[in-house]
Write a protein that holds these residues in place. Structure first.
Motif, PDB file in Angstrom:
ATOM      1  N   SER A 277       0.843  -1.199   0.000  1.00 21.70           N
ATOM      2  CA  SER A 277       0.000   0.000   0.000  1.00 21.70           C
ATOM      3  C   SER A 277       0.879   1.250   0.000  1.00 21.70           C
ATOM      4  N   SER A 279      -0.178   3.998   1.575  1.00 21.19           N
ATOM      5  CA  SER A 279      -0.673   4.832   2.671  1.00 21.19           C
ATOM      6  C   SER A 279      -0.047   4.385   3.997  1.00 21.19           C
ATOM      7  N   ARG A 281      -1.062   4.957   6.938  1.00 20.25           N
ATOM      8  CA  ARG A 281      -2.093   4.470   7.862  1.00 20.25           C
ATOM      9  C   ARG A 281      -2.384   2.995   7.610  1.00 20.25           C
ATOM     10  N   GLU A 322      -9.421   0.891   4.434  1.00 21.05           N
ATOM     11  CA  GLU A 322      -8.770   1.663   3.356  1.00 21.05           C
ATOM     12  C   GLU A 322      -9.771   2.662   2.765  1.00 21.05           C
ATOM     13  N   ASP A 326      -6.559   6.832   1.057  1.00 19.22           N
ATOM     14  CA  ASP A 326      -5.467   5.850   1.182  1.00 19.22           C
ATOM     15  C   ASP A 326      -5.149   5.242  -0.187  1.00 19.22           C
TER      16      ASP A 326
END
Ligand code: SAH
Ligand code: SF4
Ligand code: F3S
Length: 471
Positions: A277, A279, A281, A322, A326
């Motif tokens: 990913s 992102s 987070r 997500e 994101d």
């Protein structure tokens, strides 16, 4: 002498399964089995399964349904067919398989393949056998080595497992549970395997492991060797012209690996480095233990060591929680890095993993839509990467005769298939090819120059050393 028994093995999932399947075939060859491509004349069928996503593991039960018909039909003709389930589904759901599928004779987890002959014998005498322990010994120390004719039949490129298991515990992933903790094989054993392969015509080695760059094996000097140090040693082996490794984790890229890319022409400038990913987070919720910036820095270190390096990656879309923001960050990272290719998957909750308990599921429609957007971006990068090869002369390691008569197919440094019209003599050699065109994912071209004489060859073009070293 009784006729050889026939073994049919079907593998799903990752490269580790492909390699394990070969080692099971080698071990059972010592027991009098020969491999057959057809399930219908097999005396033993092994399903080597994958548990990584729901779709992969569901295949096992539908396949077992088909095998029941094969087994019943053979029984009607007075022939017994044994069915074994191996791989990660065997490890994760062994007792359930025994309960749900009476057709199965043996269930064997990935760390117990060296016990297969005993398990088959036990199934014959006791009806059925299950083994999903994690034995203390290294199975590869006990599995029979491949015989020269088996190595030659498998071609000039080979996997070698150097590391198994994973201690990272990404919250979505079953691997730490199905393959167990991280274990590295000793350097001497790996060197022996590669020498044996090289002696029998193998020219390219891909070192594999679930977390291959976490490799920390015992060296011949008594110290712990890293993957980079191991690669330096393997590059000295006569006959080995290309080295690769897969799959790496961004957290485990150390200076020896970067140095290997800088110093070893045989180490191919193509690295599979999954990020999952873009992102921070989401990366934190995945327990990836790295940020987007960490990842970018790792990419920069590789690029500084070797300008022509290219990357591929894995992505998961629709991890719980997500958001569109994101996901946009993932697209932005892909755009920024520029991949030669990548795999992307919809998140699939796996029983027993922490993420399976997370509540904020992304809707199926959002997942589908994000997957399409991501794949479109990756596809466009991949075709731009391939198109950029047209008109260039690139080194190709030739592997085998292609389906089209007269054509030989090989691979570039970046694993792009490349076809030329040539004689089969070039199989096993690295030769420059002028790329003329691209057909889907395949490059078409012609041998760029008359084959160089030995004294004109660069080390990466040599298939054999000019002198044998006696190694
Ligand atoms: N050891 C490798 C990955 C092994 S699994 C690594 O750390 O990168 C191969 C890929 O399958 C992963 O990179 C991930 O993208 C995907 N994957 C794993 N578990 C998944 C899940 N539960 N749902 C969807 N994709 C998954
Ligand atoms: Fe799975 Fe993560 Fe280990 Fe890769 S690093 S095998 S994704 S737990
Ligand atoms: Fe699948 Fe097991 Fe490999 S789950 S991806 S076969 S490690």
């Amino acid at each position: 002498m009784s006729p050889p028994r026939k073994l049919h093995i079907k593998s799903y999932g990752c490269q580790m399964n492909v390699y394990d399947a070969q080692r099971m075939v080698d071990t059972l060859a010592a027991e009098g089995f020969v491999e057959t491509a057809s399930v219908d004349d097999a005396d033993l069928v092994i399903l080597n399964t994958c548990h990584i996503r729901e779709k992969a593991s569901e295949k096992v039960y539908s396949e077992l349904g088909r095998l029941r018909v094969v087994k019943d039909e053979a029984a009607r003709l007075g022939r017994h067919v044994s069915i074994a389930v191996a791989g990660c589904v065997a490890q994760a759901e062994g007792s359930e398989i025994i309960r749900r599928a009476p057709v199965v004779d043996v269930v064997v987890g990935p760390q117990s393949y060296h016990h297969l002959p005993q398990l088959l014998a036990r199934a014959r005498s006791h009806g059925r056998a299950l083994e999903t322990e994690f034995p203390v010994e290294d199975k590869f120390g006990f599995l029979a080595p491949p015989q020269p004719d088996a190595i030659r039949a498998r071609g000039i490129s080979s996997f070698v497992t150097v590391q198994e298991g994973c201690d990272k515990f990404c919250t979505f992933c079953v691997v730490p549970y199905t393959r167990g903790t991280e274990v590295s094989r000793p350097v001497a054993r790996i060197v022996d395997d590669v020498l044996r392969l090289a002696d029998n015509g193998v020219r390219e080695i891909t070192l594999i492991g679930q977390n291959v760059n976490a490799y920390h094996g015992e060296g011949p000097d008594g110290r712990t060797w890293s993957l980079g140090t191991l690669l330096h040693r393997l590059a000295e082996i006569p006959g080995i012209v290309r080295l690769r490794y897969s799959t790496s984790h961004p957290r485990d890229v150390d200076e020896t690996l970067i140095a290997a890319h800088r110093d070893l022409p045989a180490l191919m400038p193509f690295v599979h480095l999954p990020v999952q990913s873009g992102s921070n987070r989401v990366l934190a919720a995945m327990n990836r233990k790295h940020t987007v910036d960490d990842y970018r820095r790792v990419i920069d270190r590789f690029r500084a060591a070797r300008q022509d390096i290219a990357f591929s990656s894995d992505f998961i879309v629709g991890f719980p929680g997500e958001t569109e923001e994101d996901f946009s960050a993932t697209l932005a990272l892909v755009t920024q890095i520029g991949y030669a290719g990548a795999y992307s998957f919809k998140y699939s909750p796996r029983p027993g993993t922490p993420a399976a308990d997370m509540r904020e599921m992304v809707t199926a429609a959002d997942m589908d839509e994000r997957l399409v957007r991501l794949q479109e971006l990756i596809d466009s990068q991949q075709s731009a990467f391939n198109v950029a090869t047209i008109g260039n002369t690139v080194d190709v390691l030739f592997e085998r005769a292609a389906r089209n008569p007269g054509q030989i197919v090989g691979r570039t440094a970046y694993l792009q298939p490349a076809h030329v019209m040539a004689s089969t003599d070039i199989i096993g050699r690295v030769l420059p090819v002028r790329i003329d065109s691209l057909e889907r994912y395949s490059l078409l071209g012609e041998l760029a120059a008359p084959q160089p004489t030995l004294s004109q060859m660069t080390p990466s073009q040599m298939t054999f050393p000019p002198m044998t070293t006696g190694a």
